[in-house]
Design a protein around this motif. Structure first.
Motif, mmCIF file in Angstrom:
data_model
loop_
_atom_site.group_PDB
_atom_site.id
_atom_site.type_symbol
_atom_site.label_atom_id
_atom_site.label_comp_id
_atom_site.label_asym_id
_atom_site.label_seq_id
_atom_site.Cartn_x
_atom_site.Cartn_y
_atom_site.Cartn_z
ATOM 1 N N LYS A 122 9.737 12.690 25.396
ATOM 2 C CA LYS A 122 10.809 13.024 24.457
ATOM 3 C C LYS A 122 11.089 14.519 24.442
ATOM 4 C CE LYS A 122 10.248 9.042 21.378
ATOM 5 N NZ LYS A 122 9.924 8.569 20.004
ATOM 6 N N ARG A 123 10.045 15.324 24.427
ATOM 7 C CA ARG A 123 10.251 16.775 24.442
ATOM 8 C C ARG A 123 10.898 17.238 25.739
ATOM 9 N NH1 ARG A 123 4.373 18.876 22.084
ATOM 10 N NH2 ARG A 123 4.793 18.446 19.868
ATOM 11 N N GLU A 167 14.651 17.659 26.069
ATOM 12 C CA GLU A 167 15.335 18.773 25.416
ATOM 13 C C GLU A 167 14.835 20.144 25.831
ATOM 14 O OE1 GLU A 167 16.639 17.742 21.128
ATOM 15 O OE2 GLU A 167 14.596 16.951 21.307
ATOM 16 N N GLU A 215 3.594 18.734 26.906
ATOM 17 C CA GLU A 215 4.839 18.092 27.337
ATOM 18 C C GLU A 215 4.755 16.590 27.098
ATOM 19 O OE1 GLU A 215 7.629 17.534 31.329
ATOM 20 O OE2 GLU A 215 5.824 18.763 31.414
ATOM 21 N N THR A 251 5.278 17.016 13.713
ATOM 22 C CA THR A 251 5.889 16.795 15.023
ATOM 23 C C THR A 251 4.894 16.856 16.182
ATOM 24 O OG1 THR A 251 6.419 19.159 15.236
ATOM 25 C CG2 THR A 251 8.087 17.732 14.228
ATOM 26 N N LEU A 309 9.969 24.609 18.114
ATOM 27 C CA LEU A 309 10.932 24.014 19.044
ATOM 28 C C LEU A 309 12.368 24.229 18.557
ATOM 29 C CD1 LEU A 309 9.113 20.686 19.986
ATOM 30 C CD2 LEU A 309 9.154 22.851 21.244
ATOM 31 N N VAL A 317 6.703 26.512 26.725
ATOM 32 C CA VAL A 317 7.926 25.750 26.468
ATOM 33 C C VAL A 317 9.127 26.675 26.573
ATOM 34 C CG1 VAL A 317 9.041 24.094 24.950
ATOM 35 C CG2 VAL A 317 6.560 24.419 24.816
#
Length: 290
Positions: A120-121, A124, A117, A164, A100, A236
């Motif tokens: 929080k992700r 961004e 997903e 993470t 990320l 992503v």
């Protein structure tokens, strides 16, 4: 006459000001569009898409034994996306924790590595429509199930994982201590459970099932009673990249409709179709802050 002249001048000035405002607004809109579409424009201009993946996550992204050719369900999906978008494809390998960050820094254009997903992700990054559906399971020692009967029994246990991931957050949510790793292969995780350096690994059902099948000599097993936290995996992308998002989603939709996702899934997941939602009764987890 004087009043009429003044009225004419004021009307003319108003018209000029409105035109100027409209021009500025149009320029701003154009600028925003240019900014929003820059991710796709840059990819199209260079004719290549650079994608982050781990290369160590069997069967999503890995190197077969005695081969230097990267493959896997996620890898072959991305190859097909690039082909249908008429782009060259380059993979860059990162540990899960670094993927990320590589998107945010611009070192890669997007990532595919069985990533889910979360709220929080999503603040961004942009996530595609899912290309895989699954749920979470737990690898434990075969002889005593690592002393775990319920998720609440994770309190005080040691879980192996990357810092993470959602799976790490689930472990910590139930009170487990997390032991983190770099970009290592599955056998390292499994042997640590077997030898008691860790007690469990929470991860995707399909990935863990195949890891166990590939390494039958290690005395660990999937917990027979715990199926929890339904998941999905997406490509992503950078935040505010609507054209890139649209291109990827359109291509995934084509691949779903023409059977390509099902075909690739069955190839890499032992004949199972991970591109469709599972029918099992999966336990939801309350209070998990993702």
């Amino acid at each position: 006459m004087k009043n009429k002249g003044l009225f004419f001048i004021l009307t003319l000035l108003t018209a000029v000001l409105l035109a100027a405002c409209g021009s500025d607004s149009e320029q701003n809109a154009s600028g925003d569009d240019k900014k929003e579409d820059s991710a796709w424009s840059e990819i199209k201009e260079k004719g290549e898409i650079v994608v982050g993946t781990s290369g160590t996550l069997f069967p999503a992204s890995y190197y077969p034994e005695d081969s230097n050719e990267l493959t896997g369900y996620d890898v072959e999906i991305m190859r097909e996306i690039a082909k249908r978008l008429d782009l060259e494809l380059k993979f860059e390998e990162y540990g899960v924790d670094g993927i990320l960050a590589a998107i945010k820094s611009g070192r890669i254009d997007m990532a595919i590595n069985d990533m889910e997903e979360t709220e929080k992700r999503a603040e961004e990054f942009t996530f595609s429509e899912p290309y895989k559906y699954s749920y979470s399971t737990m690898i434990v020692r075969e002889d005593d199930l690592s002393g775990i009967e319920t998720l609440e029994d994770l309190e005080g246990k040691v879980a192996g994982g990357a810092a993470t991931t959602v799976f790490a957050q689930i472990s910590e949510h139930f009170g487990a201590e997390l032991k983190t790793y770099g970009n290592v292969t599955n056998d390292v995780y499994l042997r640590d459970v077997e030898q008691g350096r860790t007690d469990l690994i929470i991860n995707d059902y399909y990935l863990q099932s195949l890891a166990l099948k590939a390494l039958p000599e290690i005395d660990v097993t999937l917990h027979p009673d715990l199926k929890f936290y339904p998941t999905s995996s997406s490509v992503v992308m950078p935040k505010d990249a609507p054209t890139l998002e649209e291109k990827v989603n359109e291509t995934l939709k084509e691949m779903r409709e023409d059977g390509t996702l099902t075909e690739l899934s069955k190839e890499f997941f032992g004949g199972k179709d991970a591109s469709e939602k599972p029918e099992e009764d999966i336990q939801e987890i309350e209070g998990l802050d993702l």
